[in-house]
Design a protein around this motif. Sequence first.
Motif, PDB file in Angstrom:
ATOM      1  N   VAL A 112      75.660  78.268  54.738  1.00  0.00           N
ATOM      2  CA  VAL A 112      74.740  78.950  53.848  1.00  0.00           C
ATOM      3  C   VAL A 112      73.621  79.625  54.478  1.00  0.00           C
ATOM      4  O   VAL A 112      72.998  79.228  55.256  1.00  0.00           O
ATOM      5  CB  VAL A 112      74.438  78.132  52.707  1.00  0.00           C
ATOM      6  N   GLY A 113      73.752  80.853  54.294  1.00  0.00           N
ATOM      7  CA  GLY A 113      72.413  81.704  54.742  1.00  0.00           C
ATOM      8  C   GLY A 113      71.906  82.658  53.615  1.00  0.00           C
ATOM      9  O   GLY A 113      72.313  82.226  52.256  1.00  0.00           O
ATOM     10  N   PHE A 114      70.790  82.897  53.934  1.00  0.00           N
ATOM     11  CA  PHE A 114      69.979  83.335  52.622  1.00  0.00           C
ATOM     12  C   PHE A 114      69.466  84.885  52.666  1.00  0.00           C
ATOM     13  O   PHE A 114      68.987  85.302  54.048  1.00  0.00           O
ATOM     14  CB  PHE A 114      68.805  82.440  52.671  1.00  0.00           C
ATOM     15  N   VAL A 115      69.302  85.477  51.662  1.00  0.00           N
ATOM     16  CA  VAL A 115      68.539  86.856  51.462  1.00  0.00           C
ATOM     17  C   VAL A 115      67.628  86.540  50.627  1.00  0.00           C
ATOM     18  O   VAL A 115      68.096  86.154  49.227  1.00  0.00           O
ATOM     19  CB  VAL A 115      69.623  88.010  51.230  1.00  0.00           C
ATOM     20  N   CYS A 116      66.221  86.594  50.873  1.00  0.00           N
ATOM     21  CA  CYS A 116      65.450  86.374  49.845  1.00  0.00           C
ATOM     22  C   CYS A 116      64.417  87.552  49.539  1.00  0.00           C
ATOM     23  O   CYS A 116      64.122  88.434  50.363  1.00  0.00           O
ATOM     24  CB  CYS A 116      64.757  85.096  50.223  1.00  0.00           C
ATOM     25  N   TYR A 117      63.902  87.648  48.550  1.00  0.00           N
ATOM     26  CA  TYR A 117      62.786  88.478  48.141  1.00  0.00           C
ATOM     27  C   TYR A 117      61.667  87.998  47.374  1.00  0.00           C
ATOM     28  O   TYR A 117      61.979  86.842  46.478  1.00  0.00           O
ATOM     29  CB  TYR A 117      63.476  89.624  47.488  1.00  0.00           C
ATOM     30  N   GLY A 118      60.540  88.716  47.416  1.00  0.00           N
ATOM     31  CA  GLY A 118      59.391  88.180  46.596  1.00  0.00           C
ATOM     32  C   GLY A 118      58.175  89.111  46.797  1.00  0.00           C
ATOM     33  O   GLY A 118      58.495  90.172  47.228  1.00  0.00           O
ATOM     34  N   GLY A 119      57.014  88.536  46.742  1.00  0.00           N
ATOM     35  CA  GLY A 119      55.601  89.231  47.166  1.00  0.00           C
ATOM     36  C   GLY A 119      55.443  89.273  48.479  1.00  0.00           C
ATOM     37  O   GLY A 119      56.352  89.420  49.215  1.00  0.00           O
ATOM     38  N   PRO A 120      54.192  88.853  48.823  1.00  0.00           N
ATOM     39  CA  PRO A 120      53.807  88.851  50.401  1.00  0.00           C
ATOM     40  C   PRO A 120      54.519  87.767  50.997  1.00  0.00           C
ATOM     41  O   PRO A 120      54.831  87.967  52.152  1.00  0.00           O
ATOM     42  CB  PRO A 120      52.255  88.426  50.196  1.00  0.00           C
ATOM     43  N   SER A 121      55.074  86.494  50.312  1.00  0.00           N
ATOM     44  CA  SER A 121      55.683  85.570  51.033  1.00  0.00           C
ATOM     45  C   SER A 121      57.351  85.982  51.313  1.00  0.00           C
ATOM     46  O   SER A 121      58.114  85.280  52.011  1.00  0.00           O
ATOM     47  CB  SER A 121      55.802  84.268  50.592  1.00  0.00           C
ATOM     48  N   GLY A 122      57.741  87.108  50.695  1.00  0.00           N
ATOM     49  CA  GLY A 122      59.055  87.539  51.134  1.00  0.00           C
ATOM     50  C   GLY A 122      60.200  86.607  50.459  1.00  0.00           C
ATOM     51  O   GLY A 122      61.446  86.671  50.796  1.00  0.00           O
TER      52      GLY A 122
END
Length: 204
Positions: A112-122
Amino acid sequence: MDDGDDRLRLVILVGAAREGRFGLAAAEWLATRARLRSDFEVDVIDLATAWLPDLMTADPAVPRPSAVRDLSPWLAAADAFAVVTQEHRSGYPASLKNAIDWYDSEWHAKPVGFVCYGGPSGGLWAVAQLRQVFAESHAVTVPETVSFDNYQERWGSEGQFLDTEDCRRDALAMLDRLDWWARALRRARAREPYTYSYPARAEE
């Protein structure tokens, strides 16, 4: 990369189910990059359209709902997963945890790999929690991750998705690592099926 075996089936799982999701654009971006390669066949599964129920029972004699059964073959056929997740309040979406918990053997001994997104922490705090969850699901998470910090700034003036050279490099590294683990674990499962004793569950 490709070692002469059959192509690997990569399932990109869009974990957030909110309207106007950046995650769907990020998933399609990754799918486009993966389809340029010779080693992957790619499916994108959007949990917003999977309609998985959020009420479970602990009684294994109760059949799984039809929506859960319908999605199961797609996950079972996967050699590798790329999970696209947002970060919300330092965690990951409930819709994603719900999807993980509905399934058992579908995750076993797969990368399992991850593509993540958010604010400053990404989105990296969400991924840190998901690594623990997938470990308990008997999957193998890869360290290479694609992270979009301050994702609201990733849209161009005409609504197009904006990436960077760093993101493209990280996606390449993650896909390469998923390829390695997927081939290694597929060969291992062929030699000796991965087993873990869950309570038997009725299917009909």
